[in-house]
Write a protein that holds these residues in place. Structure first.
Motif, PDB file in Angstrom:
ATOM      1  N   LEU A 148      -9.581  -3.504   0.696  1.00 43.47           N
ATOM      2  CA  LEU A 148      -8.703  -2.410   0.279  1.00 43.47           C
ATOM      3  C   LEU A 148      -9.436  -1.472  -0.655  1.00 43.47           C
TER       4      LEU A 148
ATOM      5  N   HIS B 226      -3.166  -0.618  -4.854  1.00 44.85           N
ATOM      6  CA  HIS B 226      -2.279  -1.532  -4.153  1.00 44.85           C
ATOM      7  C   HIS B 226      -1.629  -2.501  -5.128  1.00 44.85           C
TER       8      HIS B 226
ATOM      9  N   LEU C  42       0.856  -1.179   0.000  1.00 50.32           N
ATOM     10  CA  LEU C  42       0.000   0.000   0.000  1.00 50.32           C
ATOM     11  C   LEU C  42       0.897   1.236   0.000  1.00 50.32           C
TER      12      LEU C  42
END
Length: 96
Positions: A71, A75, A56
């Motif tokens: 998420l 990423h 990240l």
């Protein structure tokens, strides 16, 4: 197909074909990760086999089998070894 449902062995199918999904179900699939992947959209993951590091912008997550992550930032998925991960991509987002 069984009445009222469908059973798939996601790990075995993903390992042999690279991916697996339920017919007609959008946004849900099991993927065989052997190389890093850049992802821009929101996703939920459940790791079935192997180990994956998720990079990240300011930190990282280390997933082991049975662990999950939600998420919403861009990423990168980095498999430590060949891994099968279930990914859910939210409706209305596009794949990278």
């Amino acid at each position: 197909m069984a009445p009222g449902g469908l059973k798939l062995h996601l790990v075995r199918l993903a390992q042999s074909q690279g991916e697996a999904s339920f017919p007609g179900v959008q946004g849900f699939q099991a993927l065989l990760l052997t190389t890093a992947q850049e992802i821009a959209e929101e996703r939920i993951y459940v790791l079935l086999t192997g180990e994956v590091v998720i990079d990240l912008p300011e930190e990282y997550l280390h997933l082991k089998p049975g662990e999950s992550a939600h998420l919403w930032l861009p990423h990168r998925l980095v498999p430590i070894q060949p891994s099968v991960i279930v990914a859910y991509q939210f409706p209305g987002t596009t794949s990278v």
